[in-house]
Design a protein around this motif. Structure first.
Motif, PDB file in Angstrom:
ATOM      1  N   PHE A 207     -10.639 -15.608 -16.840  1.00 52.39           N
ATOM      2  CA  PHE A 207      -9.921 -15.444 -15.584  1.00 52.39           C
ATOM      3  C   PHE A 207     -10.798 -15.998 -14.469  1.00 52.39           C
ATOM      4  CE2 PHE A 207      -8.036 -11.678 -17.862  1.00 52.39           C
ATOM      5  CZ  PHE A 207      -6.786 -12.241 -18.022  1.00 52.39           C
ATOM      6  N   GLY A 208     -10.314 -17.005 -13.770  1.00 51.85           N
ATOM      7  CA  GLY A 208     -11.044 -17.539 -12.644  1.00 51.85           C
ATOM      8  C   GLY A 208     -11.067 -16.568 -11.476  1.00 51.85           C
ATOM      9  N   VAL A 209     -11.804 -16.930 -10.437  1.00 49.86           N
ATOM     10  CA  VAL A 209     -11.932 -16.040  -9.282  1.00 49.86           C
ATOM     11  C   VAL A 209     -10.572 -15.785  -8.650  1.00 49.86           C
ATOM     12  CG1 VAL A 209     -12.961 -15.772  -6.993  1.00 49.86           C
ATOM     13  CG2 VAL A 209     -14.296 -16.796  -8.850  1.00 49.86           C
ATOM     14  N   ALA A 210      -9.788 -16.838  -8.459  1.00 55.93           N
ATOM     15  CA  ALA A 210      -8.478 -16.675  -7.826  1.00 55.93           C
ATOM     16  C   ALA A 210      -7.582 -15.763  -8.650  1.00 55.93           C
ATOM     17  CB  ALA A 210      -7.829 -18.042  -7.634  1.00 55.93           C
ATOM     18  N   LYS A 211      -7.536 -15.961  -9.973  1.00 63.03           N
ATOM     19  CA  LYS A 211      -6.706 -15.121 -10.838  1.00 63.03           C
ATOM     20  C   LYS A 211      -7.171 -13.672 -10.806  1.00 63.03           C
ATOM     21  CE  LYS A 211      -3.573 -14.577 -14.122  1.00 63.03           C
ATOM     22  NZ  LYS A 211      -2.130 -14.776 -13.855  1.00 63.03           N
ATOM     23  N   THR A 212      -8.473 -13.472 -10.820  1.00 68.00           N
ATOM     24  CA  THR A 212      -9.032 -12.116 -10.795  1.00 68.00           C
ATOM     25  C   THR A 212      -8.620 -11.384  -9.518  1.00 68.00           C
ATOM     26  OG1 THR A 212     -10.926 -12.796 -12.123  1.00 68.00           O
ATOM     27  CG2 THR A 212     -11.153 -10.772 -10.847  1.00 68.00           C
ATOM     28  N   ILE A 213      -8.771 -12.047  -8.366  1.00 71.35           N
ATOM     29  CA  ILE A 213      -8.416 -11.418  -7.095  1.00 71.35           C
ATOM     30  C   ILE A 213      -6.923 -11.120  -7.054  1.00 71.35           C
ATOM     31  CG2 ILE A 213      -8.259 -11.810  -4.596  1.00 71.35           C
ATOM     32  CD1 ILE A 213     -10.859 -13.403  -4.808  1.00 71.35           C
ATOM     33  N   ALA A 214      -6.130 -12.044  -7.544  1.00 68.09           N
ATOM     34  CA  ALA A 214      -4.680 -11.843  -7.541  1.00 68.09           C
ATOM     35  C   ALA A 214      -4.296 -10.615  -8.364  1.00 68.09           C
ATOM     36  CB  ALA A 214      -3.985 -13.093  -8.077  1.00 68.09           C
ATOM     37  N   ILE A 215      -4.930 -10.430  -9.528  1.00 61.12           N
ATOM     38  CA  ILE A 215      -4.612  -9.286 -10.389  1.00 61.12           C
ATOM     39  C   ILE A 215      -5.068  -7.987  -9.738  1.00 61.12           C
ATOM     40  CG2 ILE A 215      -5.149  -8.191 -12.592  1.00 61.12           C
ATOM     41  CD1 ILE A 215      -5.293 -10.982 -13.821  1.00 61.12           C
ATOM     42  N   ILE A 216      -6.306  -7.973  -9.240  1.00 67.39           N
ATOM     43  CA  ILE A 216      -6.867  -6.736  -8.690  1.00 67.39           C
ATOM     44  C   ILE A 216      -6.108  -6.290  -7.441  1.00 67.39           C
ATOM     45  CG2 ILE A 216      -8.933  -5.694  -7.650  1.00 67.39           C
ATOM     46  CD1 ILE A 216     -10.622  -7.502  -9.378  1.00 67.39           C
ATOM     47  N   SER A 217      -5.654  -7.244  -6.625  1.00 65.98           N
ATOM     48  CA  SER A 217      -5.034  -6.891  -5.344  1.00 65.98           C
ATOM     49  C   SER A 217      -3.603  -6.411  -5.470  1.00 65.98           C
ATOM     50  CB  SER A 217      -5.088  -8.098  -4.402  1.00 65.98           C
ATOM     51  OG  SER A 217      -4.246  -9.143  -4.871  1.00 65.98           O
ATOM     52  N   GLN A 218      -3.033  -6.464  -6.675  1.00 65.75           N
ATOM     53  CA  GLN A 218      -1.664  -5.989  -6.831  1.00 65.75           C
ATOM     54  C   GLN A 218      -1.623  -4.474  -6.700  1.00 65.75           C
ATOM     55  OE1 GLN A 218       0.871  -8.251  -6.957  1.00 65.75           O
ATOM     56  NE2 GLN A 218      -0.868  -9.654  -6.675  1.00 65.75           N
ATOM     57  N   GLY A 219      -1.132  -4.010  -5.564  1.00 67.93           N
ATOM     58  CA  GLY A 219      -1.031  -2.573  -5.327  1.00 67.93           C
ATOM     59  C   GLY A 219      -2.334  -1.927  -4.904  1.00 67.93           C
ATOM     60  N   THR A 220      -3.408  -2.699  -4.839  1.00 68.33           N
ATOM     61  CA  THR A 220      -4.719  -2.172  -4.434  1.00 68.33           C
ATOM     62  C   THR A 220      -5.241  -3.022  -3.287  1.00 68.33           C
ATOM     63  OG1 THR A 220      -5.240  -1.413  -6.664  1.00 68.33           O
ATOM     64  CG2 THR A 220      -7.089  -1.692  -5.155  1.00 68.33           C
ATOM     65  N   THR A 221      -5.590  -2.368  -2.203  1.00 66.59           N
ATOM     66  CA  THR A 221      -6.071  -3.095  -1.038  1.00 66.59           C
ATOM     67  C   THR A 221      -7.555  -3.390  -1.175  1.00 66.59           C
ATOM     68  OG1 THR A 221      -4.436  -2.043   0.400  1.00 66.59           O
ATOM     69  CG2 THR A 221      -6.351  -3.064   1.472  1.00 66.59           C
ATOM     70  N   LEU A 222      -7.902  -4.652  -1.072  1.00 66.68           N
ATOM     71  CA  LEU A 222      -9.304  -5.052  -1.047  1.00 66.68           C
ATOM     72  C   LEU A 222      -9.732  -5.159   0.411  1.00 66.68           C
ATOM     73  CD1 LEU A 222      -9.249  -7.883  -3.761  1.00 66.68           C
ATOM     74  CD2 LEU A 222      -9.731  -5.455  -4.050  1.00 66.68           C
ATOM     75  N   LEU A 223     -10.907  -4.640   0.694  1.00 67.19           N
ATOM     76  CA  LEU A 223     -11.410  -4.605   2.063  1.00 67.19           C
ATOM     77  C   LEU A 223     -12.564  -5.563   2.254  1.00 67.19           C
ATOM     78  CD1 LEU A 223     -11.368  -0.753   2.736  1.00 67.19           C
ATOM     79  CD2 LEU A 223      -9.626  -2.449   3.328  1.00 67.19           C
ATOM     80  N   PRO A 224     -12.807  -6.008   3.490  1.00 68.01           N
ATOM     81  CA  PRO A 224     -13.961  -6.890   3.745  1.00 68.01           C
ATOM     82  C   PRO A 224     -15.262  -6.244   3.270  1.00 68.01           C
ATOM     83  CG  PRO A 224     -12.522  -6.799   5.659  1.00 68.01           C
ATOM     84  CD  PRO A 224     -12.019  -5.760   4.709  1.00 68.01           C
ATOM     85  N   GLY A 225     -16.042  -6.999   2.513  1.00 65.69           N
ATOM     86  CA  GLY A 225     -17.303  -6.482   1.992  1.00 65.69           C
ATOM     87  C   GLY A 225     -17.230  -6.050   0.552  1.00 65.69           C
ATOM     88  N   ASP A 226     -16.017  -6.010  -0.032  1.00 70.26           N
ATOM     89  CA  ASP A 226     -15.919  -5.676  -1.454  1.00 70.26           C
ATOM     90  C   ASP A 226     -16.584  -6.758  -2.296  1.00 70.26           C
ATOM     91  OD1 ASP A 226     -14.594  -3.361  -0.997  1.00 70.26           O
ATOM     92  OD2 ASP A 226     -12.609  -4.086  -1.564  1.00 70.26           O
ATOM     93  N   LEU A 227     -17.294  -6.323  -3.337  1.00 68.81           N
ATOM     94  CA  LEU A 227     -17.943  -7.251  -4.265  1.00 68.81           C
ATOM     95  C   LEU A 227     -17.178  -7.249  -5.579  1.00 68.81           C
ATOM     96  CD1 LEU A 227     -21.711  -6.205  -3.851  1.00 68.81           C
ATOM     97  CD2 LEU A 227     -20.376  -7.751  -2.430  1.00 68.81           C
TER      98      LEU A 227
END
Length: 997
Positions: A207-227
């Motif tokens: 899973f590339g970076v873009a795919k990973t972020i897309a999956i994690i952000s579904q229904g979960t809010t990512l905030l500035p500073g998340d690693l």
């Protein structure tokens, strides 16, 4: 608003922590090489600005502060399962990775290099096509994992095996997504102890970076500073046969193309010492242990673990955490010490076997001394011998690091010197001993010099009659020199020492001084004692005559010794019931006079402690304004000055002796003395006076300003000398920052009193230098344990640079004051010795271990130590004492010059010996004449070449013999060869004296 390109978080040279945009040389992309950065104002995850202010980087920190990290979780391939990794797992790019006792219960400690994506703005339900727009930048991280706790003992939850403190180091900075436009085409790798174990590219991620972020952000809010740790490539330790588990002391490097490298050392927590069965008659432990056997569950240890590239973790905690503080845990060291002693014995035996000297079994117990082989070994064994020697010296240094203290002699005649005592510097540099032993055996003129001193001492001691001590007023008066001489010394005292220890009130003193000379026979005995002690304190520093000697002590020093004895006897006769200002002033001046003349130095700590308690019994630790009318404004202020002086004397004596300060054991509410001109304070003052601004220099300015750092210095003194305390590098950085803040706060004093503004060294300059040195001595002490390590950990490099900076500034400050004609500060302190010897030690380690930190500054190192040694020689000329410190530094410098020089024709060892012997013969040739001296032969300084072609090797020079007093250097431990004067003591005295320190 400018945006950053390469975000770093760093400790600057001004002691402050900043975010910054890294400035890298052309062609360099590794953020670990950042030396400067443009300071960022504001939060990188909110409103911020990249300023034009450029700050020097002292140390790179974790790119995000813990309070900036927001959420966590982890998607697993195909069916993402988020798990939370606590904020405490975050570590810096060069921090040690701590391994708790629980994580040591079974094998399974593993490494995972991973690209880390840092979220730059809030993201929820993000499509894959837009996901990279939410990324602020990228870093490299190590998702340290414990397979046993992750897969077997975690109850199906991975967090336990991955969430230990410090198990997510990342950095060394954050490279903007504007620079790294394609995160899927970067080289990524891991090295363990220099060996490559993972080597891949991010294009292999499932899973590339873009795919990973897309999956994690579904229904979960990512905030500035998340690693988001995005997964690791193949090559992890668990996937190897046999598995490659990380061990205590391993160095792990994880690297990402275009970002840089994180270097972290594995640091196992040490267990407390446990009781073990043993044999009392032999003082040896039995082979068994009372520890319960650990369950050995290795059924699947060779089975490859499922760690797939593309798995991701998000690190954060939405509740910010305060930095860790507190006292280091005391760890038991007896078992470890016994094991190291046994290992040293085995190494020593191995050296003997390689040389063909021994065929006996390796020793199991007994006291071990270094046995550096001198006979050649066979070519087949050369590499093994060298390796064993290095291991032996490493073990020797390890034992010294474990116990940075000296506890020696026997029965009830024991002596103890703690970690901050100067003698511990030599314990950690054992190579110096071998070098000095070689010089003693090679140059017989050392024996001749010793015999000359011994003959002179024997002749004089048999004829000398100890003068009677009388404290009658007429006898006290007889001790005073003529008025012109007295005025010279008192004026010097007020321009120098009174600036540091302001216990005399200038106007009232000089008023009584004028009246005194009108009729000296009517003068107060207490005032005469004050004058005598003030003169004694500066007698050697302000001597106007050509200095002669009585054996190994200068005539001015001998006069000061007699004066202090008389004054001490007078003080003992004073009533303890009817105390007055004069008594407390004399007590302070007595200690200052002894320090300045190197009199009974070993008793200074007990003397200052006694004085501190004496003052407390009189209530000096309480705020004098509480006396409410029972003490005048003048008396209140003098009490504050005396209390501040007594505290400074006790604290410095504690540090020099290697003991915790008594100040750490009780509370006091006496406020610092006011920053007042003496002219504004009179015995007629009725209302409290306002203190002048800190930047205005007055005779009380030093005592007023230095009190601000008193609690910091008291705590450091106690912590450094606490039994068993181990200060972490995190604590070192915290202390370092606090000390630099205090250094920055030192006022830029301008002196406008007593006409001294035209002097080459006004009192304000002396006070500022002393203030600076008082703080920098602690920088040496806190960084030395890390600086003398032999690994190439960035912490070692940073501490070595920090030590060099502190040492060079200490020597520069002393040289500046001495160059102005004042040697006074050198006489009462040993800062120059500790600074010069520390520089030699670290320069030697840099050369031997091919460390680049000081290798390119060898000329600076030599020049710096030379200046320090010249000042130490001036102290020897003034006092006649402290010849051994000169010899130690001269030999340490010659050893450094020998390892850095490519010119084999220069004998640096010979030059050092010649230098020290010539200086001591100068003392022998300048003896104060006495009626019985006519039968003592004339002393002639030896030439550089002897009659037999070897330096100093004339036919009259004795050759080394077993009964010569230098033989003790072969028989005793490093801590036992520090006599006050090497040439005037026999072997027994030399083994039992540390008085020069």
């Amino acid at each position: 608003m400018a945006s950053f390109s390469r975000l770093v978080r760093f400790l600057a040279k001004d002691g402050q922590t900043y975010y910054g945009d890294a400035i890298l040389p052309a062609g360099v992309t590794d953020l670990a090489k950042t030396s400067q950065a443009r300071v960022i104002r504001g939060s990188p995850w909110g409103r911020y600005d990249v300023t034009d202010q450029i700050a020097d980087v002292r140390l790179l920190l974790s790119p995000l502060a813990r309070e900036d990290i927001k959420t966590s979780g982890m998607p697993i391939p195909k069916y993402p399962v988020l798990f939370y990794k606590p904020v405490t797992s975050i570590g810096g790019p060069f921090d040690d990775i701590p391994v708790s006792l629980m994580a040591q219960e079974a094998e399974g400690l593993d490494f995972e290099c991973e690209l880390v994506a840092i979220i730059g703005r809030e993201a929820r339900d993000v499509p894959e096509s837009e996901a990279l727009n939410y990324v602020a930048g990228y870093a490299i991280g190590n998702d340290v994992s414990h397979r046993e706790w992750q897969l077997k003992r975690g109850g199906g939850q991975w967090a336990l095996g991955k969430g230990f403190d410090g198990w997510a180091p990342f950095g060394p900075g954050i490279v903007s997504s504007k620079i790294i436009k394609d995160p899927q085409n970067l080289k990524i790798s891991t090295k363990v102890n220099g060996n490559t174990v993972q080597d891949s590219t991010t294009k292999d991620m499932i899973f590339g970076v873009a795919k990973t972020i897309a999956i994690i952000s579904q229904g979960t809010t990512l905030l500035p500073g998340d690693l988001i740790f995005t997964g690791t490539p193949q090559g992890v330790g668990s996937g190897r046969k046999p598995p490659l588990w990380l061990k205590d002391g391993d160095i792990v490097d994880v690297s990402l193309e275009g970002v840089g490298t994180c270097t972290n050392k594995i640091e196992f927590a040490k267990s407390r010492s446990k009781l073990k069965a043993g044999h009392a008659d032999t003082c040896r432990y039995g082979s068994g242990s009372n520890d319960e056997d650990e369950e050995d569950d290795n059924d699947n240890e060779n089975e490859e673990q499922t760690v797939t590239p593309g798995t991701a973790q998000i690190h954060s905690a939405r509740a910010s955490l305060a930095p860790k503080t507190g006292k280091p845990i005391l760890n038991g060291t007896s078992d470890r010490s016994n094991g190291q002693t046994k290992r040293i014995a085995q190494l020593e035996h191995r050296l003997a076997m390689l040389e063909g000297k021994s065929t006996a079994p390796a020793p199991m117990t007994g006291r071990v001394e270094p046995n550096i082989p001198s006979n050649p070994v066979s070519s087949a064994d050369t590499k093994t011998a060298d390796s064993t020697k290095r291991e032996f010296m490493s073990m020797l240094r390890g034992r010294a690091d474990q116990e940075s203290m000296i506890f020696r002699k026997k029965g009830f005649k024991t002596q103890y010197y703690g970690s901050s005592h100067l003698a511990t510097l030599l314990v950690h540099f054992p190579e110096t001993r071998a070098f000095m032993k070689d010089a003693i055996n090679k140059y017989p003129s050392l024996y001749r010099l010793q015999n000359d001193f011994r003959a002179l001492k024997s002749k004089r001691k048999s004829k000398t009659v100890e003068p009677n001590i009388s404290t009658h007023d007429t006898d006290l008066l007889a001790l005073l020199p003529d008025q012109e001489t007295v005025h010279h010394y008192l004026k010097y005292y007020f321009q120098t020492l009174d600036t540091m220890y302001h216990v005399l009130h200038g106007p009232s003193f000089w008023e009584e001084y004028t009246d005194f000379w009108k009729d000296p026979t009517r003068g107060r005995s207490g005032f005469i004692v004050i004058m005598i002690l003030a003169i004694a304190a500066v007698r050697c520093a302000a001597a106007q005559e050509t200095i002669n000697y009585t054996i190994d002590s200068s005539v001015p020093r001998e006069q000061a010794i007699h004066w202090t004895k008389v004054c001490e006897h007078w003080l003992e006769r004073q009533s303890k019931k009817h105390l007055n200002l004069t008594v407390f002033q004399c007590h302070c001046l007595l200690i200052v006079a002894k320090r300045m003349n190197n009199i009974k130095i070993k008793e200074t700590w007990t003397d200052t402690g006694t004085l501190l308690r004496f003052a407390m019994s009189a209530g000096f630790h309480r705020e004098p304004s509480l006396l409410r009318g029972r003490a005048s404004v003048f008396e209140q202020e003098m009490r504050r000055r005396l209390w501040a002086t007594i505290m400074e004397l006790e604290l410095q004596a504690s540090l020099e002796r290697g003991m915790p300060s008594a100040l750490s054991g009780f509370s006091f509410d006496c406020v610092p003395p006011l920053n007042l001109k003496d002219e504004d304070l009179t015995d007629k003052s009725e209302i409290p006076l306002p203190s002048e601004p800190c930047e205005n220099f007055t005779p009380s300015a030093f005592l007023h300003a230095v009190q601000r750092s008193l609690s910091l210095r008291t705590g450091l003194t106690s912590q450094i000398n606490d039994l068993g305390a181990q200060i972490s590098f995190e604590d070192v950085l915290r202390f370092d920052e606090s000390l630099h803040q205090e250094l920055e706060a030192i006022p830029d004093w301008k002196d406008h009193t007593n006409g001294s503004e035209n002097s080459t060294c006004p009192p304000s300059k002396l006070a500022k230098a002393l203030f600076d040195i008082t703080l920098r001595q602690y920088l040496l002490l806190i960084h030395n344990p890390f600086a003398r390590r032999t690994d190439k950990n960035p912490r070692t490099a940073y501490s070595r640079v920090a030590c060099f900076d502190a040492a060079s500034r200490i020597i520069d400050q002393h040289a500046d004051i001495a160059g102005s004609g004042h040697i006074v500060m050198m006489l009462g302190r040993d800062d120059v010795f500790s600074a010069a010897f520390t520089v030699c030690h670290h320069a030697y380690l840099s050369q031997i271990h091919n460390d680049m930190v000081l290798q390119h500054h060898t000329s600076t190192v030599v020049s710096l130590v030379e200046r320090g040694l010249s000042m130490m020689e001036e102290v020897l000329v003034r006092l006649g004492k402290k010849s051994l410190p000169c010899w130690i530094v001269a030999m340490a410098l010659s050893m450094v010059q020998s390892v850095i020089s490519n010119d084999s024709t220069i004998n640096y060892e010979q030059q050092a010996v010649e230098r020290v012997i010539a200086l001591n013969y100068r003392i022998l040739a300048s003896q104060e004449s006495a009626p019985w001296d006519q039968n003592i032969p004339n002393v002639v300084t030896p030439s550089a070449t002897g009659t037999n072609g070897s330096w100093g090797g004339s036919e009259n020079v004795p050759t080394p013999a077993a009964d010569m007093s230098f033989e003790w250097i072969n028989q005793v431990d490093m801590s036992n060869w520090l006599p006050d004067n090497l040439w005037s003591l026999d072997g027994a005295d030399a083994q039992n004296d540390l008085s020069w320190m």
